[in-house]
Design a protein around this motif. Sequence first.
Motif, mmCIF file in Angstrom:
data_model
loop_
_atom_site.group_PDB
_atom_site.id
_atom_site.type_symbol
_atom_site.label_atom_id
_atom_site.label_comp_id
_atom_site.label_asym_id
_atom_site.label_seq_id
_atom_site.Cartn_x
_atom_site.Cartn_y
_atom_site.Cartn_z
ATOM 1 N N VAL A 1 0.843 -1.197 0.000
ATOM 2 C CA VAL A 1 0.000 0.000 0.000
ATOM 3 C C VAL A 1 0.876 1.244 0.000
ATOM 4 O O VAL A 1 0.667 2.190 -0.781
ATOM 5 N N PHE A 2 1.888 1.257 0.851
ATOM 6 C CA PHE A 2 2.805 2.402 0.931
ATOM 7 C C PHE A 2 3.693 2.476 -0.313
ATOM 8 O O PHE A 2 3.942 3.567 -0.842
ATOM 9 N N THR A 3 4.166 1.314 -0.766
ATOM 10 C CA THR A 3 5.008 1.282 -1.957
ATOM 11 C C THR A 3 4.254 1.806 -3.169
ATOM 12 O O THR A 3 4.799 2.553 -3.990
ATOM 13 N N GLY A 4 2.984 1.418 -3.272
ATOM 14 C CA GLY A 4 2.186 1.854 -4.401
ATOM 15 C C GLY A 4 1.847 3.332 -4.358
ATOM 16 O O GLY A 4 1.767 3.992 -5.397
ATOM 17 N N ALA A 5 1.637 3.859 -3.159
ATOM 18 C CA ALA A 5 1.279 5.271 -3.037
ATOM 19 C C ALA A 5 2.474 6.190 -3.263
ATOM 20 O O ALA A 5 2.299 7.361 -3.639
ATOM 21 N N ALA A 6 3.687 5.682 -3.047
ATOM 22 C CA ALA A 6 4.875 6.534 -3.073
ATOM 23 C C ALA A 6 5.107 7.260 -4.393
ATOM 24 O O ALA A 6 5.349 8.477 -4.395
ATOM 25 N N PRO A 7 5.080 6.583 -5.561
ATOM 26 C CA PRO A 7 5.350 7.321 -6.807
ATOM 27 C C PRO A 7 4.359 8.454 -7.054
ATOM 28 O O PRO A 7 4.761 9.568 -7.430
ATOM 29 N N PHE A 8 3.076 8.178 -6.827
ATOM 30 C CA PHE A 8 2.058 9.203 -7.069
ATOM 31 C C PHE A 8 2.197 10.358 -6.084
ATOM 32 O O PHE A 8 2.183 11.529 -6.473
ATOM 33 N N LEU A 9 2.323 10.038 -4.778
ATOM 34 C CA LEU A 9 2.403 11.087 -3.766
ATOM 35 C C LEU A 9 3.658 11.942 -3.940
ATOM 36 O O LEU A 9 3.616 13.164 -3.787
ATOM 37 N N THR A 10 4.770 11.292 -4.259
ATOM 38 C CA THR A 10 6.017 12.041 -4.432
ATOM 39 C C THR A 10 5.919 12.995 -5.620
ATOM 40 O O THR A 10 6.301 14.180 -5.533
ATOM 41 N N SER B 1 11.348 20.703 -1.672
ATOM 42 C CA SER B 1 11.591 20.775 -0.228
ATOM 43 C C SER B 1 10.487 20.061 0.545
ATOM 44 O O SER B 1 10.754 19.349 1.529
ATOM 45 N N ALA B 2 9.240 20.230 0.101
ATOM 46 C CA ALA B 2 8.125 19.539 0.746
ATOM 47 C C ALA B 2 8.249 18.038 0.553
ATOM 48 O O ALA B 2 7.914 17.251 1.452
ATOM 49 N N ALA B 3 8.744 17.623 -0.613
ATOM 50 C CA ALA B 3 8.940 16.190 -0.855
ATOM 51 C C ALA B 3 9.997 15.626 0.091
ATOM 52 O O ALA B 3 9.834 14.527 0.641
ATOM 53 N N PHE B 4 11.084 16.377 0.293
ATOM 54 C CA PHE B 4 12.110 15.929 1.235
ATOM 55 C C PHE B 4 11.540 15.842 2.652
ATOM 56 O O PHE B 4 11.888 14.921 3.410
ATOM 57 N N LEU B 5 10.678 16.774 3.023
ATOM 58 C CA LEU B 5 10.058 16.727 4.346
ATOM 59 C C LEU B 5 9.220 15.464 4.496
ATOM 60 O O LEU B 5 9.296 14.780 5.520
ATOM 61 N N MET B 6 8.431 15.139 3.477
ATOM 62 C CA MET B 6 7.617 13.928 3.522
ATOM 63 C C MET B 6 8.489 12.679 3.634
ATOM 64 O O MET B 6 8.229 11.789 4.470
ATOM 65 N N LEU B 7 9.524 12.609 2.842
ATOM 66 C CA LEU B 7 10.415 11.448 2.886
ATOM 67 C C LEU B 7 11.148 11.374 4.222
ATOM 68 O O LEU B 7 11.366 10.282 4.762
#
Length: 423
Positions: A362-371, A381-387
């Motif tokens: 679920v997390f692996t699948g959401a990662a490309p879209f969310l990123t 910068s927001a992407a780095f914060l999320m990661l």
Amino acid sequence: MSTSSSPLRLRRVEPLTLAIGVSMTVGYGTLYYPFAILGPVIARDLGWSNSFVFGVFSFALLSSAVTASIAGRAIDRFGARPVLVAGSLTATATLVFLSLVSGKPAFIFAMLMIEIAGRMAQYEAGFAALTAIHGAGARRHITHVTLLAGFASTIFWPLIHWLLGFMDWRGVCLVLAAVNVCVALPIHALLPGRRGADPRLSSALPLAAAAPAAAVLSPDRRRMAFLLMAVSFACGGFLMSAVHTSFFVIMERIGRDAALAALAGAVIGPMQVGARVVELATGGRIASSVIGVISSLGMALGLALLFASRHLEGQTPVIAFAVCFGVGQGLAFIARAVLPVRLFGAIGYGRVTGNLAAIRMVFTGAAPFLTALVIGQAGVSAAFLMLGVMAAVGTVAAVLLCGLERRANRHAAAGGAATGEPA
């Protein structure tokens, strides 16, 4: 779990283990890594946007969460061999089908089937086969397999680039299908069944004679351990998926060129293999949960270095990112394989790892879209914060899990080792 093995025994790779390592290399090299290269090519050829193509990829990964749980239960019921064989056949048929698609519905269906094939022909099924064959001694063989399969991107990315030099993406899909049917399928068909190992592949004892791995956790601690394991694995899966699919975009946004991104990507593969070599050399003396902590810390440190490279000149910070992230990624796959059997035992291994994989996917699948969404809407910068948040949560979960295993080991040393079914 035994911690004493001679150096010679550590270096020797049994034919069966070598064969599974080759088939896992094919599984990842033909079903996971090609999309980073073929995705934009398919989008350009068919006149689609990259956001649509990568959105379908994310959706397919999300849907495989259901497949992972079903595949895990099928492994427990029927054994790993039929599941792996079905995975190779599905992969072959789906790649042939993908080479023929021209519309969006067919492409979506093909991507869904590729992820279904992946759940049956990649690590979870291969590790289940090794656990069934070797019981408590499976850790060394699992490490050998991950050591071999760690070269999947190193082999298949250059191969696909080379093939695209004289054929289109449809032809590449047919080549990848041929690799599955000619290499992976025969290996999976020759794997030992429930009763014993095929003498042509392995000198291992029959399955019934393999010493089953006993659970180290008492039943009252297993639910918490499962939760922490799920969080740690899910966060790690999110980070790896996000980096693999968005790395070139992130590098562009921080002002680094594609050549350096390609160099860093080339470093990640050998570093994950190097980490597995070191783990193998320890002979299992490092606790399974400590491997998980090192993995989480490696990825977290790598991301911090990548963020710092925005303000630091030269290639060094980016290469240092690749080294740390590669080490973390390499050990993550080992932790996923050995922690469940160490803490919960071998009974029901397929079900436990299938449930863990379902959450992780679920997390692996959401990662490309969310990123991609965060980068596009809020910036890198927001992407780095999320990661960074994902890395911190995963590391905390891994540390807490390490504490659970340490307490359980002390209890076992005092004569109170737990037995029974996994939670």
